[in-house]
Design a protein around this motif. Structure first.
Motif, mmCIF file in Angstrom:
data_model
loop_
_atom_site.group_PDB
_atom_site.id
_atom_site.type_symbol
_atom_site.label_atom_id
_atom_site.label_comp_id
_atom_site.label_asym_id
_atom_site.label_seq_id
_atom_site.Cartn_x
_atom_site.Cartn_y
_atom_site.Cartn_z
ATOM 1 N N ARG A 14 47.734 52.220 49.066
ATOM 2 C CA ARG A 14 47.375 52.981 47.872
ATOM 3 C C ARG A 14 48.515 53.909 47.449
ATOM 4 O O ARG A 14 48.815 54.035 46.264
ATOM 5 N N ARG A 15 49.148 54.557 48.433
ATOM 6 C CA ARG A 15 50.276 55.436 48.122
ATOM 7 C C ARG A 15 51.450 54.635 47.563
ATOM 8 O O ARG A 15 52.112 55.059 46.608
ATOM 9 N N THR A 16 51.715 53.460 48.154
ATOM 10 C CA THR A 16 52.818 52.613 47.694
ATOM 11 C C THR A 16 52.575 52.138 46.268
ATOM 12 O O THR A 16 53.500 52.126 45.446
ATOM 13 N N VAL A 17 51.346 51.763 45.961
ATOM 14 C CA VAL A 17 51.010 51.321 44.606
ATOM 15 C C VAL A 17 51.238 52.456 43.616
ATOM 16 O O VAL A 17 51.808 52.253 42.541
ATOM 17 N N ALA A 18 50.826 53.663 43.989
ATOM 18 C CA ALA A 18 50.999 54.813 43.097
ATOM 19 C C ALA A 18 52.485 55.106 42.860
ATOM 20 O O ALA A 18 52.885 55.438 41.738
ATOM 21 N N ASN A 19 53.300 54.956 43.900
ATOM 22 C CA ASN A 19 54.732 55.242 43.764
ATOM 23 C C ASN A 19 55.451 54.224 42.882
ATOM 24 O O ASN A 19 56.382 54.579 42.154
ATOM 25 N N HIS A 20 55.055 52.972 42.944
ATOM 26 C CA HIS A 20 55.778 51.909 42.246
ATOM 27 C C HIS A 20 55.102 51.447 40.955
ATOM 28 O O HIS A 20 55.590 50.502 40.323
ATOM 29 N N ALA A 21 54.010 52.081 40.563
ATOM 30 C CA ALA A 21 53.232 51.601 39.419
ATOM 31 C C ALA A 21 54.044 51.588 38.120
ATOM 32 O O ALA A 21 54.026 50.587 37.388
ATOM 33 N N GLU A 22 54.764 52.666 37.837
ATOM 34 C CA GLU A 22 55.498 52.748 36.563
ATOM 35 C C GLU A 22 56.618 51.719 36.496
ATOM 36 O O GLU A 22 56.798 51.050 35.477
ATOM 37 N N LYS A 23 57.377 51.587 37.580
ATOM 38 C CA LYS A 23 58.492 50.648 37.581
ATOM 39 C C LYS A 23 57.991 49.200 37.476
ATOM 40 O O LYS A 23 58.565 48.393 36.739
ATOM 41 N N ARG A 24 56.900 48.887 38.181
ATOM 42 C CA ARG A 24 56.332 47.540 38.104
ATOM 43 C C ARG A 24 55.838 47.240 36.687
ATOM 44 O O ARG A 24 56.041 46.153 36.166
ATOM 45 N N GLN A 45 62.529 39.674 36.579
ATOM 46 C CA GLN A 45 61.675 38.973 37.532
ATOM 47 C C GLN A 45 62.250 39.060 38.944
ATOM 48 O O GLN A 45 61.519 39.234 39.913
ATOM 49 N N LEU A 46 63.571 38.970 39.061
ATOM 50 C CA LEU A 46 64.210 39.109 40.372
ATOM 51 C C LEU A 46 64.039 40.526 40.927
ATOM 52 O O LEU A 46 63.794 40.709 42.122
ATOM 53 N N LYS A 47 64.164 41.530 40.055
ATOM 54 C CA LYS A 47 63.961 42.914 40.491
ATOM 55 C C LYS A 47 62.524 43.137 40.948
ATOM 56 O O LYS A 47 62.277 43.834 41.933
ATOM 57 N N LEU A 48 61.588 42.540 40.241
ATOM 58 C CA LEU A 48 60.179 42.663 40.619
ATOM 59 C C LEU A 48 59.933 42.005 41.971
ATOM 60 O O LEU A 48 59.181 42.525 42.802
ATOM 61 N N ALA A 49 60.607 40.887 42.224
ATOM 62 C CA ALA A 49 60.449 40.195 43.507
ATOM 63 C C ALA A 49 61.065 40.993 44.656
ATOM 64 O O ALA A 49 60.623 40.862 45.800
ATOM 65 N N GLN A 50 62.053 41.830 44.364
ATOM 66 C CA GLN A 50 62.687 42.645 45.395
ATOM 67 C C GLN A 50 61.839 43.853 45.790
ATOM 68 O O GLN A 50 62.038 44.435 46.846
ATOM 69 N N MET A 51 60.908 44.230 44.941
ATOM 70 C CA MET A 51 60.062 45.392 45.238
ATOM 71 C C MET A 51 59.083 45.046 46.366
ATOM 72 O O MET A 51 58.792 43.875 46.610
ATOM 73 N N PRO A 52 58.570 46.063 47.069
ATOM 74 C CA PRO A 52 57.647 45.789 48.181
ATOM 75 C C PRO A 52 56.351 45.137 47.698
ATOM 76 O O PRO A 52 55.824 45.492 46.648
ATOM 77 N N ARG A 53 55.870 44.199 48.478
ATOM 78 C CA ARG A 53 54.636 43.493 48.108
ATOM 79 C C ARG A 53 53.426 44.413 48.105
ATOM 80 O O ARG A 53 52.498 44.238 47.329
ATOM 81 N N ASP A 54 53.436 45.391 49.000
ATOM 82 C CA ASP A 54 52.307 46.323 49.059
ATOM 83 C C ASP A 54 52.256 47.240 47.844
ATOM 84 O O ASP A 54 51.324 48.009 47.695
ATOM 85 N N GLY A 55 53.248 47.164 46.972
ATOM 86 C CA GLY A 55 53.243 47.944 45.746
ATOM 87 C C GLY A 55 52.370 47.327 44.668
ATOM 88 O O GLY A 55 52.128 47.946 43.632
ATOM 89 N N SER A 56 51.887 46.121 44.910
ATOM 90 C CA SER A 56 51.022 45.444 43.949
ATOM 91 C C SER A 56 49.587 45.944 44.084
ATOM 92 O O SER A 56 49.074 46.142 45.184
ATOM 93 N N LYS A 57 48.939 46.139 42.945
ATOM 94 C CA LYS A 57 47.577 46.676 42.937
ATOM 95 C C LYS A 57 46.580 45.725 43.605
ATOM 96 O O LYS A 57 45.570 46.157 44.143
ATOM 97 N N THR A 58 46.867 44.434 43.582
ATOM 98 C CA THR A 58 45.932 43.470 44.149
ATOM 99 C C THR A 58 45.911 43.500 45.670
ATOM 100 O O THR A 58 45.019 42.904 46.277
#
Length: 101
Positions: A14-24, A45-58
């Motif tokens: 939840r914290r990771t999602v909150a931190n990366h929400a705007e950039k995603r 798309q490559l930058k999005l793939a480099q971000m942590p997976r736990d940053g996804s809301k799903t």
């Protein structure tokens, strides 16, 4: 009662999602915009793939606030059916009355 590690992992997500929400959201906006050049969309798309997976809301799992149980979760009350029944029988949930017929 759920494992403490599972509950803590979900809190960390939840914290990771909150931190990366705007950039995603910004990257997804670039990717979905058909008017931007294909190369720029691909780079986004490559930058999005480099971000942590736990940053996804799903990746967040709905868990009971009382017991941590992941199943039979009522979103409105943020608790599982078992915790709801226990607290309802004691009278700690407003509006819940044990049915009898």
């Amino acid at each position: 009662m759920a494992k403490v590690s599972a509950v803590e992992k979900n809190k960390r997500r939840r914290r990771t999602v909150a931190n990366h929400a705007e950039k995603r959201a910004a990257l997804k906006k670039i990717i979905m915009d058909k008017s931007t050049p294909m190369e720029e969309r691909f780079r986004a798309q490559l930058k999005l793939a480099q971000m942590p997976r736990d940053g996804s809301k799903t990746r967040i799992r709905n868990r009971c606030e009382v017991s941590g149980r992941p199943r039979a979760y009522y979103r409105k009350l943020k608790m599982s059916r078992i915790a709801l029944r226990e607290l309802g029988n004691v009278g700690k949930v407003p509006g819940i009355v044990k049915s009898s017929w």
